[in-house]
Scaffold this active site. Structure first.
Site, PDB file in Angstrom:
ATOM      1  N   SER A 279     -32.890  16.685  -4.260  1.00  0.00           N
ATOM      2  CA  SER A 279     -32.514  17.329  -5.595  1.00  0.00           C
ATOM      3  C   SER A 279     -31.820  18.520  -5.366  1.00  0.00           C
ATOM      4  O   SER A 279     -32.179  19.464  -4.617  1.00  0.00           O
ATOM      5  CB  SER A 279     -33.826  17.650  -6.366  1.00  0.00           C
ATOM      6  OG  SER A 279     -33.712  18.355  -7.613  1.00  0.00           O
ATOM      7  N   LYS A 280     -30.742  18.677  -6.061  1.00  0.00           N
ATOM      8  CA  LYS A 280     -29.686  19.735  -6.131  1.00  0.00           C
ATOM      9  C   LYS A 280     -30.443  21.075  -6.666  1.00  0.00           C
ATOM     10  O   LYS A 280     -30.522  22.251  -6.218  1.00  0.00           O
ATOM     11  CB  LYS A 280     -28.460  19.593  -6.828  1.00  0.00           C
ATOM     12  CG  LYS A 280     -27.555  20.772  -7.058  1.00  0.00           C
ATOM     13  CD  LYS A 280     -26.846  21.152  -5.765  1.00  0.00           C
ATOM     14  CE  LYS A 280     -25.994  22.283  -5.859  1.00  0.00           C
ATOM     15  NZ  LYS A 280     -25.312  22.781  -4.572  1.00  0.00           N
ATOM     16  N   ARG A 281     -31.525  20.762  -7.702  1.00  0.00           N
ATOM     17  CA  ARG A 281     -32.100  21.759  -8.379  1.00  0.00           C
ATOM     18  C   ARG A 281     -33.003  22.432  -7.243  1.00  0.00           C
ATOM     19  O   ARG A 281     -33.442  23.720  -7.239  1.00  0.00           O
ATOM     20  CB  ARG A 281     -32.935  21.070  -9.397  1.00  0.00           C
ATOM     21  CG  ARG A 281     -33.703  21.954 -10.270  1.00  0.00           C
ATOM     22  CD  ARG A 281     -34.515  21.408 -11.366  1.00  0.00           C
ATOM     23  NE  ARG A 281     -33.638  20.491 -12.380  1.00  0.00           N
ATOM     24  CZ  ARG A 281     -34.185  19.413 -12.785  1.00  0.00           C
ATOM     25  NH1 ARG A 281     -35.469  19.438 -13.118  1.00  0.00           N
ATOM     26  NH2 ARG A 281     -33.482  18.877 -13.465  1.00  0.00           N
TER      27      ARG A 281
ATOM     28  N   GLY B 294     -32.198  23.036  -4.250  1.00  0.00           N
ATOM     29  CA  GLY B 294     -31.319  23.590  -3.180  1.00  0.00           C
ATOM     30  C   GLY B 294     -30.721  22.373  -2.102  1.00  0.00           C
ATOM     31  O   GLY B 294     -30.490  22.894  -1.146  1.00  0.00           O
TER      32      GLY B 294
ATOM     33  N   ASP C 278     -21.231  20.359  -0.992  1.00  0.00           N
ATOM     34  CA  ASP C 278     -21.911  21.144   0.216  1.00  0.00           C
ATOM     35  C   ASP C 278     -21.815  20.667   1.390  1.00  0.00           C
ATOM     36  O   ASP C 278     -21.598  21.511   2.314  1.00  0.00           O
ATOM     37  CB  ASP C 278     -23.282  21.101  -0.181  1.00  0.00           C
ATOM     38  CG  ASP C 278     -23.717  21.999  -1.573  1.00  0.00           C
ATOM     39  OD1 ASP C 278     -22.929  23.119  -1.994  1.00  0.00           O
ATOM     40  OD2 ASP C 278     -24.932  21.743  -2.209  1.00  0.00           O
TER      41      ASP C 278
END
Length: 484
Positions: free
Chosen positions: A252-254, A256, A262
């Site tokens: 999850s990008k949430r 990190g 990225d």
């Protein structure tokens, strides 16, 4: 009828790895059919979550990965607009919602949405809202709407019986209708919810195969009830297991976790990233792991998608990225990494030769500058580095070898790779030493490092005669001083 798939992201930020894998699988399913069509549709009905510039990120990511869509907002097509908010202008979602009401698949609701949401949150997932508005006639509802009352349109779910559907990955799934929530289809602001808009758009765009994450398995029975209420054909479903951070957490990008952007910024190739995520949850029939996009099209089979989450392994991605880098021809590789060499090496030298010695070692692009700092800056080092059991080297052996190399190189006029190789490979025999007892100390003496890309001969060639001799003199002086 040719296969038509779609990738339908929401422009809410960077491209999540799981979303990119969904796009890839949808692309592969479509392109397996020579006449297949892959569509990009932007789903922006959740206006509160939109991020400026996110649509451009979607375009850039797809282009970087070679996932060329046949229809979409930027290329057009016969089934546009391909942005949901633009499709609203015609009022079609409202019209289809009203049509669904008249077909018995939905109803008007005048209840307090905030109160309902609070009751749901308090009761947990098991709470099923029994909407009293279902008792109102359509005519009575239309009178209340005409009088200015706010409303939403909810799906009407049968209270009895079951709904079944077949999924290419998970097989046949059957649920009790009594467990299904009567979801909102059209919000009070006139915007359709995702659960309604995606059904309408999929039908109108002729989508034959729906590829999406398994989190939508629980919603699929409700989608099918909508299809059935309209009398429409139901698409083939391909639900994919999640990409996991570990055994318990989804990537999850949430939290990190790395997005596609990225990973590119960390020095991974888009082709390698795409290759790796194809293998997250899908097993090829062949015993191989390196695939180009065209090869994936040929090899892909939805029947070989697994049902359990696949753990994202950064080390495996790094290895695979290294394999992609080493698989390039030298000219392609040099053109790719030249900016990274230029960043680290200001010395006027043969930078293509630097690329050649780096290629077998670097697994990511970002590693490269750090491997090359010794070309511009000769670091301090201790003479105990000359101790190497395998090479049968120590400071005393090194001093003898370095003096012989220094004498040979000082007399050398031809500083080509071929000439240097010839004269330096003759030194061990001249002083009755093994190759490693000469070339290992020489490399250390002109780099100051225990490990480097390339060997002594390549590095001496790149450094040039003057700099090589300067470094040799310093290293010899250091050894003489310590050994007395």
């Amino acid at each position: 009828m040719s296969i038509r798939t779609r990738f339908a992201p929401s422009p809410t930020g960077y491209m999540h790895i799981g979303n990119l894998r969904t796009a890839l699988y949808a692309y592969l399913v479509a392109k397996k059919d020579p006449e297949g069509v892959f569509i990009l549709r932007i789903e922006d009905t959740d206006q509160g979550r939109l991020v400026e510039g996110a649509t451009d990120i979607i375009y850039d990511t797809m282009k970087s990965c070679g996932l060329k869509h046949d229809e979409g907002p930027d290329v057009g097509g016969d089934f546009g607009p391909y942005v949901q908010s633009e499709r609203m202008a015609s009022g079609m979602y409202h019209d289809y919602a009203v049509k669904l009401i008249h077909r018995g698949g939905a109803h008007y609701c005048f209840c307090d949405e905030e109160k309902i949401a609070a009751e749901r949150a308090a009761a947990g997932e098991s709470f099923k809202y029994d909407d009293p508005c279902k008792m109102l006639s359509v005519e009575e509802c239309e009178k209340r709407i005409a009088a200015g009352e706010k409303y939403v349109i909810r799906q009407t779910i049968p209270t009895e019986g079951t709904t079944s559907f077949n999924d290419e990955v998970f097989g046949t799934i059957t649920v009790e209708n009594s467990t299904l929530d009567e979801q909102v289809l059209l919000k009070s602001d006139g915007f359709p919810t995702y659960n309604f808009a995606n059904v309408i758009d999929d039908h109108l765009m002729g989508i034959t195969d729906v590829v999406r994450g398994m989190e939508y398995l629980s919603s699929t029975p409700k989608y099918n009830l909508i299809y059935e209420a309209y009398g429409w054909d139901i698409p083939r479903y391909i639900h994919c297991p999640p990409v996991m951070k570990d055994e318990h957490s989804k990537l999850s990008k949430r939290n990190g976790d790395a997005s596609f952007q990225d990973l590119v910024a960390k020095g991974y190739l888009p082709e390698a990233i795409l290759n790796y995520i194809a293998l997250l949850g899908w097993a090829p029939e062949e015993d191989r792991e390196i695939y180009t996009l065209d090869e994936l099209v040929q090899a892909f089979n939805v029947k070989r998608i697994g049902t359990s989450g696949a753990i994202f392994d950064p080390e495996k991605l790094t290895w695979l990225n290294g394999m992609w880098l080493r698989g390039m021809d030298l000219d392609t590789y040099y053109n790719l990494i030249k900016p990274y060499i230029d960043e680290a090496v200001k010395l006027d030298c043969d930078k293509k030769k630097i690329a050649e010695i780096v290629q077998p070692r670097a697994n990511t692009l970002n590693e490269i500058p750090g491997m090359l700092t010794f070309f511009d800056e000769f670091p301090e080092f201790t003479t105990d580095l000359y101790n190497h059991k395998k090479m049968k080297s120590n400071p005393e052996v090194a001093l003898v070898s370095l003096k012989a190399c220094r004498e040979t190189l000082a007399a050398q006029e031809d500083w080509s790779m071929e000439a240097l190789h010839e004269v330096l490979m003759a030194v061990p025999k001249q002083i009755e030493k093994k190759n490693g007892q000469v070339l290992f100390p020489l490399r250390l003496a002109i780099t100051g490092l225990g490990t480097t890309p390339g060997g002594a001969i390549e590095i001496a060639y790149i450094l040039g005669k003057e700099e090589t001799l300067r470094r040799l003199d310093r290293s010899i002086a250091q050894l003489e001083s310590e050994l007395g």
